[in-house]
Design a protein around this motif. Structure first.
Motif, mmCIF file in Angstrom:
data_model
loop_
_atom_site.group_PDB
_atom_site.id
_atom_site.type_symbol
_atom_site.label_atom_id
_atom_site.label_comp_id
_atom_site.label_asym_id
_atom_site.label_seq_id
_atom_site.Cartn_x
_atom_site.Cartn_y
_atom_site.Cartn_z
ATOM 1 N N VAL A 1 1.201 -1.052 -0.164
ATOM 2 C CA VAL A 1 0.442 -0.465 0.317
ATOM 3 C C VAL A 1 0.927 1.263 0.172
ATOM 4 O O VAL A 1 1.062 2.188 -0.590
ATOM 5 N N ARG A 2 1.730 1.217 1.168
ATOM 6 C CA ARG A 2 2.811 2.943 0.965
ATOM 7 C C ARG A 2 3.468 2.478 -0.596
ATOM 8 O O ARG A 2 3.932 3.986 -0.810
ATOM 9 N N THR A 3 3.826 1.424 -1.059
ATOM 10 C CA THR A 3 4.403 1.610 -2.592
ATOM 11 C C THR A 3 3.690 1.990 -3.499
ATOM 12 O O THR A 3 4.135 3.104 -3.745
ATOM 13 N N ILE A 4 2.659 1.699 -3.819
ATOM 14 C CA ILE A 4 1.586 2.425 -4.397
ATOM 15 C C ILE A 4 1.238 3.987 -4.148
ATOM 16 O O ILE A 4 0.957 4.490 -5.336
ATOM 17 N N SER A 5 0.926 3.431 -3.335
ATOM 18 C CA SER A 5 0.846 5.226 -2.390
ATOM 19 C C SER A 5 1.688 6.586 -2.284
ATOM 20 O O SER A 5 1.399 7.799 -3.179
ATOM 21 N N SER A 6 2.804 5.640 -2.228
ATOM 22 C CA SER A 6 4.148 6.992 -2.721
ATOM 23 C C SER A 6 3.955 7.326 -4.730
ATOM 24 O O SER A 6 4.735 8.017 -4.857
ATOM 25 N N ALA A 7 3.591 6.427 -5.195
ATOM 26 C CA ALA A 7 3.971 6.159 -6.596
ATOM 27 C C ALA A 7 2.527 6.799 -7.446
ATOM 28 O O ALA A 7 3.036 7.675 -8.493
ATOM 29 N N THR A 8 1.386 7.722 -6.529
ATOM 30 C CA THR A 8 0.154 7.701 -7.928
ATOM 31 C C THR A 8 -0.375 8.620 -6.577
ATOM 32 O O THR A 8 -0.782 7.874 -4.833
#
Length: 235
Positions: free
Chosen positions: A65-72
């Protein structure tokens, strides 16, 4: 503006073909996988971003979730497709398999929907599609834990549809005999098709078309659509 999709279990079968279809349509795509990178390298070559996560581990899901949230800042489509399929004998003799059935089909979708709620809402037309099963309605006695977990995901679909409206829509697809596994012998295949009114193996395109239908119809939420050739009528 370019749309963004997240697909779990994106390395094979339906997840893989859906990922390729969305990439062809110009989506920014996050392709989840667990331990095997089968299919992921090909998706990355087409422009996807592979995201590894073990859905039996809460910390791993939250890291995804953090990876996706930081990317978009925006997610237009989340497809909870990852699955594990164990019969009674397997889960009765392996507590890890039993736990995985409920973690992969229940805990992971819950954490992903909750964790990406802001991004889904920000898109203006966020959509979650949970892949359940026709046996969520009429469980098989050979796969009790699996059917129960999928039924829980079906219930979660309706609950999130109520709680996230109107900013996010949440629906489900219930597949039937869309694509046999390699280990399914001719006798098994014929038996299943004999019990399916349309008497054909559906293939993956009807599933992809159902995703498009749910995406493109803005007035549907909290629904489950069977894509099963009528097999749900017979079980």
């Amino acid at each position: 503006m370019r749309k963004t999709a997240v697909i779990t279990g994106a390395g094979r079968r339906f997840g893989f073909e859906l990922a390729k279809a969305l990439l062809t349509e110009g989506y920014q795509l996050f392709a989840h996988y667990n331990s095997s990178r089968d299919g992921i390298d090909e998706l990355e070559a087409l422009g996807a971003q592979g995201v590894q996560a073990d859905f039996t581990n809460i910390d791993s899901i939250q890291a995804m979730v953090r990876t996706i949230s930081s990317a978009t800042d925006s997610v237009d489509l989340l497809v909870n497709n990852a699955s594990c399929f164990f019969d009674n004998e397997t889960v009765d003799n392996d507590n890890n398999a039993l736990a995985a059935v409920f973690q992969v089909h229940g805990m992971a979708p819950y954490l992903l929907i909750s964790g990406l709620q802001r991004q889904l809402s920000h898109s203006g037309n966020g959509l979650v599609i949970n892949i359940t099963d026709i046996y969520a309605d009429r469980p098989s006695t050979d796969y009790i834990a699996y059917c129960a977990a999928k039924a829980g995901l079906a219930n979660m679909t309706q609950a999130f549809a109520k709680s996230l409206a109107p900013s996010v829509r949440v629906n489900a697809i219930q597949p039937g005999p869309i694509l046999f596994l390699p280990e399914h012998d001719k006798e098994h295949r014929m038996q299943v098709l004999d019990e399916t009114p349309l008497r054909v193996e559906g293939g993956l395109e009807p599933m992809i078309e159902t995703v498009r239908f749910l995406r493109d119809n803005p007035f549907i939420t909290g629904e489950s659509i069977k894509v099963d050739g009528g097999r749900g009528l017979m079980i």
